[in-house]
Design an enzyme around this catalytic site. Structure first.
Site, PDB file in Angstrom:
ATOM      1  N   SER A  65     -23.288   8.413  21.483  1.00 45.87           N
ATOM      2  CA  SER A  65     -24.184   8.401  22.650  1.00 45.87           C
ATOM      3  C   SER A  65     -25.501   9.152  22.457  1.00 45.87           C
ATOM      4  O   SER A  65     -26.411   8.983  23.264  1.00 45.87           O
ATOM      5  CB  SER A  65     -23.467   8.973  23.871  1.00 45.87           C
ATOM      6  OG  SER A  65     -22.633   7.990  24.412  1.00 45.87           O
ATOM      7  N   LYS A  68     -28.515   7.037  22.521  1.00 40.80           N
ATOM      8  CA  LYS A  68     -29.060   6.491  23.772  1.00 40.80           C
ATOM      9  C   LYS A  68     -30.447   7.055  24.085  1.00 40.80           C
ATOM     10  O   LYS A  68     -31.257   6.404  24.736  1.00 40.80           O
ATOM     11  CB  LYS A  68     -28.094   6.786  24.934  1.00 40.80           C
ATOM     12  CG  LYS A  68     -26.767   6.019  24.816  1.00 40.80           C
ATOM     13  CD  LYS A  68     -25.749   6.491  25.837  1.00 40.80           C
ATOM     14  CE  LYS A  68     -24.432   5.723  25.719  1.00 40.80           C
ATOM     15  NZ  LYS A  68     -23.369   6.288  26.547  1.00 40.80           N
ATOM     16  N   TYR A 193     -25.645  -2.714  19.512  1.00 42.30           N
ATOM     17  CA  TYR A 193     -25.222  -1.460  20.151  1.00 42.30           C
ATOM     18  C   TYR A 193     -24.247  -0.676  19.276  1.00 42.30           C
ATOM     19  O   TYR A 193     -24.372   0.541  19.124  1.00 42.30           O
ATOM     20  CB  TYR A 193     -24.606  -1.771  21.522  1.00 42.30           C
ATOM     21  CG  TYR A 193     -24.060  -0.545  22.224  1.00 42.30           C
ATOM     22  CD1 TYR A 193     -24.912   0.352  22.870  1.00 42.30           C
ATOM     23  CD2 TYR A 193     -22.690  -0.273  22.242  1.00 42.30           C
ATOM     24  CE1 TYR A 193     -24.410   1.483  23.511  1.00 42.30           C
ATOM     25  CE2 TYR A 193     -22.187   0.856  22.879  1.00 42.30           C
ATOM     26  CZ  TYR A 193     -23.047   1.732  23.507  1.00 42.30           C
ATOM     27  OH  TYR A 193     -22.550   2.853  24.135  1.00 42.30           O
ATOM     28  N   TYR A 245     -23.005  13.799  30.131  1.00 42.67           N
ATOM     29  CA  TYR A 245     -22.132  12.993  31.010  1.00 42.67           C
ATOM     30  C   TYR A 245     -21.914  13.729  32.339  1.00 42.67           C
ATOM     31  O   TYR A 245     -22.838  14.377  32.832  1.00 42.67           O
ATOM     32  CB  TYR A 245     -20.776  12.695  30.356  1.00 42.67           C
ATOM     33  CG  TYR A 245     -20.821  12.331  28.901  1.00 42.67           C
ATOM     34  CD1 TYR A 245     -21.613  11.263  28.461  1.00 42.67           C
ATOM     35  CD2 TYR A 245     -20.067  13.017  27.959  1.00 42.67           C
ATOM     36  CE1 TYR A 245     -21.628  10.908  27.128  1.00 42.67           C
ATOM     37  CE2 TYR A 245     -20.084  12.658  26.617  1.00 42.67           C
ATOM     38  CZ  TYR A 245     -20.866  11.612  26.217  1.00 42.67           C
ATOM     39  OH  TYR A 245     -20.888  11.269  24.910  1.00 42.67           O
ATOM     40  N   VAL A 263     -19.555  11.026  21.494  1.00 44.58           N
ATOM     41  CA  VAL A 263     -18.115  11.224  21.287  1.00 44.58           C
ATOM     42  C   VAL A 263     -17.723  11.495  19.823  1.00 44.58           C
ATOM     43  O   VAL A 263     -16.570  11.796  19.544  1.00 44.58           O
ATOM     44  CB  VAL A 263     -17.244  10.057  21.830  1.00 44.58           C
ATOM     45  CG1 VAL A 263     -17.172  10.062  23.330  1.00 44.58           C
ATOM     46  CG2 VAL A 263     -17.694   8.734  21.277  1.00 44.58           C
TER      47      VAL A 263
HETATM   48  N1  GLN Z   1     -20.209   4.110  21.151  1.00 45.29           N
HETATM   49  C1  GLN Z   1     -19.589   4.872  22.195  1.00 45.29           C
HETATM   50  C2  GLN Z   1     -19.132   3.963  23.329  1.00 45.29           C
HETATM   51  O1  GLN Z   1     -19.839   3.109  23.742  1.00 45.29           O
HETATM   52  C3  GLN Z   1     -20.520   5.929  22.692  1.00 45.29           C
HETATM   53  C4  GLN Z   1     -19.917   6.741  23.809  1.00 45.29           C
HETATM   54  C5  GLN Z   1     -20.246   8.181  23.775  1.00 45.29           C
HETATM   55  O2  GLN Z   1     -20.622   8.752  22.762  1.00 45.29           O
HETATM   56  N2  GLN Z   1     -20.011   8.800  24.897  1.00 45.29           N
HETATM   57  O3  GLN Z   1     -18.057   4.109  23.831  1.00 45.29           O
END
Ligand code: GLN
Length: 309
Positions: A65, A68, A193, A245, A263
C-alpha cells in the site's frame, strides 16, 4: 548510496524489535507469508544526502500500500485534482483498507479516499497509458526518479501471488465499474495494480522517497523538482489523514508525522523540512501496520520531538 550505521538508532531499534513477537506476517498474499517476522530495519535520509541506518537494511521488500502514494502522485500529474477527485474522495473511512462497506453506502458511490484499496484501484485505473505495461513503465520511471535508483523493479513472485488470490480487490473493481468509477478491463487493471504493489526496494530507497516529500517534492540531492509542491502537499495530507489505515488517528496523536504503511511491513515517513524515513518490519498488528515499526517511530518521535502538531 552510502549509509552509516548509527549506534543511537540501533539502540532504539533493539528496544522496538521485541514487539515483532507480538505481530503476524501477512499471508493473505501467499508470497508475503515467507517474510521473517523478526526482521526490523530503518534508514533516515537527510537533506545533504547523508543517511543513517540500523537493522537488516539489505532486505528488499515490496511496497504494497505504500505504492498508493506514488500512484496518486502520478494520477494527479496526469489529470489534475479536479478529475482525480471526481472519482475518489478525500475523507478517511475508519474501516479496514480492503473494506467494501462504504462503497455501497456512499452517495455518490465513489471510494472515500485514494489510500484504501478501492480508491487506489480507481487511481491506478486513471494513470495514462494505452496498455497496462505503459502504466507500469510510467510508475517505475517515477519510482526511479524519486529514489535515483534505476534498478528498482517489481517482484514477479509477489505480483503473481497477489494476482492469483485477489478476489476481494476484483469485487471492488466490478462494483466500481458498474458505477462508472473505473473503465476498461478489470483483469488488466489487476495486472497493473498487483505489479505496482510488488515494486521492490530496501529501506534506504524508501527513506529517499520520504526525503523528496519532506522537501515539498524536490530531490534534496539533485535539487530537481520531481513532484510539484501542491501535489506533494496533497500526498502528505492523505498520509496524515488516512496513511495508516484505520489507525491513522492514533498514529497522528502518538507520532505526528505523515506516513504510509503497507502489509509487507513497509512504512514510508516524511518529516517535513527535515528528512525521510524508511522502515521495514513484516510482523503486523491487527490493523495491518508494522507492529515494531510503529513502536520504533514512537520512540524516535519522542526522543527527537518529531510531531508536527
Ligand atoms: N496489495 C495489497 C492489497 O491490495 C495492499 C494492501 C496493503 O498494503 N494494505 O491487498
Amino acid at each position: 548510496m552510502a549509509c552509516k550505521s548509527s549506534g543511537e538508532l540501533n539502540e532504539l531499534l533493539q528496544s522496538a524489535r521485541r514487539y515483532t513477537e507480538k505481530g503476524k506476517v501477512a499471508d493473505y498474499i501467499p508470497a508475503l507469508g515467507k517474510a521473517n517476522r523478526n526482521e526490523l530495519s530503518i534508514a533516515i535520509h537527510y537533506q545533504n544526502e547523508e543517511c543513517v541506518s540500523a537493522g537488516d537494511i539489505e532486505t528488499k521488500f515490496t511496497l504494497q500500500s505504500v505504492s498508493k502514494i506514488i500512484s496518486l502522485a502520478v494520477a494527479l500529474l496526469d489529470h489534475g485534482e479536479e478529475y482525480v477527485f471526481s472519482k475518489v474522495g478525500m475523507e478517511p473511512t475508519g474501516d479496514p483498507f480492503n473494506s467494501i462497506a462504504k462503497l455501497e453506502s456512499s452517495v455518490p458511490s465513489k471510494p472515500l479516499n485514494p489510500m484504501i484499496n478501492a480508491g487506489a484501484l480507481a487511481v491506478t485505473n486513471m494513470i495514462k497509458g494505452s496498455h497496462q505495461s505503459d502504466k507500469l513503465v510510467r510508475l517505475l520511471q517515477f519510482v526511479h526518479d524519486l529514489t535515483s535508483n534505476p534498478y528498482i523493479t517489481y517482484s514477479v513472485e509477489v505480483a503473481e501471488s497477489e494476482f492469483q488470490t485477489s478476489n476481494l480487490n476484483r469485487s471492488l473493481c466490478y462494483f466500481m465499474k458498474q458505477h462508472g468509477i473505473i473503465s476498461g478491463d478489470v483483469e488488466e487493471l489487476m495486472q497493473v495494480y498487483t505489479k505496482q504493489c510488488a515494486i521492490e526496494m530496501n529501506c534506504l530507497d524508501l527513506a529517499r522517497i520520504g526525503a523528496v516529500f519532506a522537501f515539498n517534492g524536490m530531490d534534496p540531492a539533485s535539487k530537481r523538482q520531481i513532484i510539484p509542491p501542491h501535489i506533494a502537499r496533497i500526498c502528505k495530507t492523505f498520509m496524515v489523514t488516512c496513511g495508516m489505515y484505520n489507525a491513522s488517528g492514533e498514529f497522528a496523536i502518538k507520532i505526528g508525522i505523515p506516513a504510509k504503511s503497507g502489509v509487507s511491513g513497509a512504512i514510508l515517513c516524511t518529516v517535513p523540512g527535515k528528512y525521510g524515513i524508511g522502515i521495514y518490519g513484516p510482523a503486523l498488528d491487527s490493523k495491518g501496520n508494522s507492529i515494531a515499526g510503529i513502536k520504533l517511530l514512537e520512540l524516535l518521535s519522542k526522543r527527537y520531538n518529531l510531531s508536527m502538531f
